[in-house]
Design a protein around this motif. Structure first.
Motif, short mmCIF file in Angstrom:
data_model
loop_
_atom_site.label_atom_id
_atom_site.label_comp_id
_atom_site.label_asym_id
_atom_site.label_seq_id
_atom_site.Cartn_x
_atom_site.Cartn_y
_atom_site.Cartn_z
N LEU A 30 0.84 -1.19 0.00
CA LEU A 30 0.00 0.00 0.00
C LEU A 30 0.88 1.25 0.00
O LEU A 30 2.09 1.17 0.19
N ASN A 34 -3.52 5.34 0.70
CA ASN A 34 -4.43 4.65 1.61
C ASN A 34 -4.99 5.59 2.69
O ASN A 34 -5.99 5.29 3.33
N THR A 151 -5.33 -4.25 -2.15
CA THR A 151 -6.02 -2.97 -2.35
C THR A 151 -7.54 -3.15 -2.34
O THR A 151 -8.26 -2.27 -1.87
N SER A 155 -10.40 -1.24 0.18
CA SER A 155 -11.21 -0.29 -0.58
C SER A 155 -12.66 -0.28 -0.13
O SER A 155 -13.26 -1.33 0.09
N LEU A 164 -6.03 3.00 -5.30
CA LEU A 164 -5.04 2.28 -4.49
C LEU A 164 -4.25 1.30 -5.34
O LEU A 164 -3.03 1.14 -5.16
#
Length: 257
Positions: A30, A34, A151, A155, A164
């Motif tokens: 990430l 984020n 991701t 999300s 992302l």
């Protein structure tokens, strides 16, 4: 795009807002993206500082292997560059361990800490298994697959997922794998009593495999406050942003009146 040269490494960072500074630290693969909801909301009252760890997102590949002390030194260099004497360190998941390492290494540069779904060591087999699996996927060259899984899990909307994923795929698999690898061996549990700074610990009630870490940190840290967000799992920055931001806001305001 704002970059800081750190010994030949281009470190991407972003600063938004004014007031008490908060540095946000992301976990492996990430990126600073984020913390999109923290950037948007908390910057109305605070100076929100985000950055991409070496080899992640928009930051360049690091020949020097990724370790927590290296990341901590990069954060210090970033604070020096921004002429910030002290800041809150806010780490999410594995980034929480880096936040703790910073508080231990540079207590004179810290106001306090905020640990979101974090830990001081990788102690249970469930988490170790997930990290071993992530490393195996990276070594097999299936970066897109791993990035999609991680991701997607972080999300709250399709738009967030696309954002992302796009940023995560910019990272270098070698540095990402090194970040995962170092997390397996890091352990600062026995040093937690040395952190004489206020710490906010935030976890989801449904993130049950991390409750042991939450209680351990709360027990060991002399000045910690433990909060559980109802009906939430691990991914609090994106999936419980409103509630998390409110806790951070209250915590900092109480300390910096």
């Amino acid at each position: 795009m704002t970059m800081l040269d750190v010994d030949g490494i281009s470190l991407y960072y972003n600063v938004k807002g004014e007031g008490t500074p908060i540095v946000f630290i992301h976990p492996p693969l990430l990126t600073s993206a984020n913390f999109k909801y923290q950037i948007d909301e908390l910057s109305e009252k605070f100076k929100v500082i985000t950055f991409d760890i070496r080899g992640h997102g928009r930051s360049s590949y690091s020949v020097q292997p990724i370790t927590y002390p290296l990341i901590v030194e990069d954060i210090k260099r970033l604070l020096d560059h921004l002429k910030i004497t002290k800041a809150f360190l806010c780490g999410y998941s594995t980034g929480g361990s880096i936040g703790l390492e910073f508080l231990l290494t540079f207590p004179n540069r810290s106001i306090g800490g905020i640990i979101i779904s974090g830990m001081s060591e990788v102690g249970n087999w469930n988490l170790k298994r997930r990290i071993f699996l992530a490393r195996s996927i990276l070594k097999a060259g299936a970066v897109r697959f791993l990035a999609s899984v991680i991701t997607w899990g972080n999300s709250d909307t399709q738009e967030t997922f696309r954002e992302l994923l796009k940023e995560g795929l910019k990272g270098d698999a070698r540095n990402i794998e090194q970040y995962y690898h170092y997390s397996l061996h890091y352990n600062c549990t026995n040093l937690l009593t040395m952190i004489e700074l206020p710490i906010l610990l935030v976890y989801g009630t449904e993130d049950k495999s991390f409750h042991g870490y939450a209680n351990l940190l709360h027990k060991k840290l002399p000045y910690s406050e433990l909060k559980f967000l109802p009906n939430e799992k691990h991914q609090l920055p994106t999936k419980a942003a409103k509630e998390l931001n409110q806790l951070i806001n209250q915590f900092i305001n109480a300390l910096c009146k």
